[in-house]
Design a protein around this motif. Structure first.
Motif, short mmCIF file in Angstrom:
data_model
loop_
_atom_site.label_atom_id
_atom_site.label_comp_id
_atom_site.label_asym_id
_atom_site.label_seq_id
_atom_site.Cartn_x
_atom_site.Cartn_y
_atom_site.Cartn_z
N UNK A 62 0.82 -1.20 0.00
CA UNK A 62 0.00 0.00 0.00
C UNK A 62 0.85 1.25 0.00
N UNK A 95 0.90 4.09 -2.59
CA UNK A 95 0.66 5.47 -2.14
C UNK A 95 1.77 6.39 -2.62
N UNK A 128 -5.70 16.83 -1.07
CA UNK A 128 -5.59 15.93 0.07
C UNK A 128 -6.65 16.24 1.12
N UNK A 139 -10.44 16.07 -0.78
CA UNK A 139 -10.91 14.87 -1.47
C UNK A 139 -10.42 13.60 -0.80
N UNK A 140 -9.12 13.56 -0.45
CA UNK A 140 -8.57 12.33 0.12
C UNK A 140 -9.16 12.05 1.51
N UNK A 143 -12.73 10.71 1.43
CA UNK A 143 -12.78 9.37 0.86
C UNK A 143 -12.16 8.33 1.78
N UNK A 144 -10.98 8.69 2.29
CA UNK A 144 -10.19 7.71 3.03
C UNK A 144 -10.71 7.50 4.45
N UNK A 145 -11.13 8.58 5.09
CA UNK A 145 -11.44 8.49 6.53
C UNK A 145 -12.92 8.76 6.80
#
Lengths: 125, 384
Positions: free
Chosen positions: B196, B200, B345, B348-349, B352-354
């Motif tokens: 990962x 990344x 980051x 958008x990140x 999505x990620x958290x």
């Protein structure tokens, strides 16, 4: 594929690592594809699939809410081609009954995914 | 401890600890011990035989024949006296012995009259109880019976030793099984994390490339991002649970300002541990915010400072982290024309990620960033 010549193929992206998902999205969009998603959970992708059918899909195997198998089954039912983009070799066993799956192991050199998508769409991968 | 008057209290505490180390008390009957009391009763020709272990308030029988109970209070115990005597204790008539004449087992049912007991002692000589026989008539043991009863007591002790050795081995096997299980989990996790991380990093190359104009700029931004990522991974790996304290993640970013005469940052919040799923993106977000503040915001002039404040609350069983980044005293800020990697980051990140709700505001005072995200409570390694 019976695509109008000027159409941009619609690719569903299922990927829960946001940075990776956004990077794949950027790469595909730069190469002239439309992107559905990226979806970080199978449930969200299934919800979207209720109303729309993409031209193809890129699936990560292990998502926040489980394995992508259900999505793979739904896509197969609709004869939508897909490729698996995953770092987890051991996840292959969950999809062992699918024949001829294009399996791309993370990470890959830039351009590889776009190339693979082109091949999947013309049915040669 | 009722038996404290027969043994000094400090050695009695020690004796009880040794007895417990055999892990025998309150275990179900076992044929090997049952056979030994049957043998004792047959050889001594008595109706009653017991393997009696002296606990702190009771005597407990690992095996018994003819009595029909598994334990009695200590005030009824004759073995308590026998176990501290050297050799075999024989009492031909319990009613004649002032120590036992008032024992309820003697004065009432089952009206026991005769007692013979051989102490059960550990290899170090610590008494645990006795193998004993009772009869309801006044009598004695023959020489052969006495010797055999003593030998049987040694057999009881040998069985207890064997049992303890097996129990110790089982415990060791269990421990190494747990260690092996943990190691397998960690290796698998490491493998996933490396894969990962590489993916990344690759994505970071792409994203950094898109938002920088020159190679020098790319190299600078990219290597700083990798260094920040590495520090978060350090924190995760140091911890048994593979979590990182939020405060430490933030301090990593603020390290260059540690020595400054004027305080440049404030960290206000309770201790909270973030699992990798949250620690990595939050670490990256704090890195982007710090970099931005150094270039354009409150850390770009000598007077500004940053306040990072967080708290955790619980709604319907889910713990949520609320984090606020507030810049004060920097030059006036306005919304940037160009969306760089930092804002990608954050906006958008992180969502999505958290599953984070985020808000970025360019206020008169300076940049203000807020996020709320559910804490990932999944434990990577087992608790033991």
């Amino acid at each position: 594929m019976n695509q109008p010549a000027n159409s941009r193929p619609l690719v569903l992206i299922l990927e829960d690592e946001a940075l990776i998902a956004l990077n794949v999205q950027d790469e595909l969009q730069d190469a002239g594809y439309e992107v559905a998603g990226p979806f970080s959970a199978c449930s969200a992708a299934l919800e979207w699939l209720r109303t729309t059918t993409p031209d193809m899909a890129i699936l990560d195997t292990t998502l926040k809410d489980g394995h992508c198998r259900e999505i793979a089954l739904e896509l197969s039912r609709r004869e939508v081609p897909f490729l698996i983009y995953s770092g987890y070799q051991e996840d292959q066993q969950h999809l062992s009954d699918f024949q001829h799956i294009a399996w791309i192991e993370k990470p890959v050199p830039s351009g590889t995914l776009v190339q693979a998508c082109q091949q999947v769409l013309v049915g040669s991968l | 401890m009722l038996n404290g008057n027969l043994l000094p209290p400090e050695s009695e505490t020690e004796r009880l600890a040794i007895l417990r180390s055999y892990r025998i008390l309150d275990t179900p009957p076992e044929p090997a011990f049952d056979d030994l009391v049957q043998l004792a009763a047959r050889i001594c020709q008595t109706p009653v035989a017991l393997i009696s272990l002296i606990d702190d308030r009771r005597q407990w029988f690992k095996a018994e024949v003819g009595l029909g109970v598994r334990e009695t209070p200590l005030d009824r115990s004759i073995c308590l006296t026998a176990m501290v005597q050297a050799g075999l204790t024989i009492v031909p008539d319990l009613t004649e012995d002032p120590r036992f004449a008032h024992n309820p087992l003697v004065t009432g049912e089952p009206n026991l009259l005769f007692y013979a007991g051989a102490a059960l002692r550990t290899p170090d000589g610590v008494p645990l109880g006795a193998l004993c026989v009772f009869d309801s008539v006044v009598r004695d043991l023959s020489q052969d019976q006495s010797v055999t009863l003593t030998m049987l007591a040694r057999q009881v002790m040998a069985l207890l030793e064997l049992r303890r050795t097996i129990a110790d081995c089982d415990a060791k096997v269990e421990t190494s099984r747990q260690i092996e299980q943990r190691q397998t989990l960690l290796v698998r996790e490491l493998h996933h994390r490396v894969k990962n991380t590489l993916a990344t990093v690759q994505a970071l190359v792409g994203a950094t490339g898109r938002s920088t104009g020159s190679f020098d700029e790319f190299n600078h931004s990219f290597s700083n991002r990798i260094a920040s990522l590495a520090k978060t991974h350090n924190l995760l790996t140091e911890d048994y649970w593979q979590t990182a304290p939020l405060r430490e993640i933030a301090l990593n970013e603020f390290k260059p300002f540690d020595e400054s005469l004027q305080p440049r940052f404030m960290l206000i919040g309770q201790p909270v541990e973030l699992s990798a799923d949250l620690a990595v993106p939050v670490g990256m977000a704090l890195h982007e915010l710090t970099t931005n503040a150094v270039r354009y915001g409150a850390l770009s002039n000598p007077t500004g400072h940053v306040r990072v404040q967080w708290n955790v609350d619980e709604v319907e069983g889910t713990r949520k982290l609320h984090l606020e980044w507030r810049e004060v005293g920097g030059p006036p800020v306005k919304e940037p024309q160009h969306r760089g990697f930092g804002s990608t980051l954050l906006q958008r990140v992180l969502p999505m990620q958290c599953n984070a709700e985020v808000e970025v505001q360019y206020t008169q005072e300076g940049l203000r960033f807020q996020m709320s995200a559910p804490l990932v409570e999944r434990r990577l390694v087992p608790f033991y």
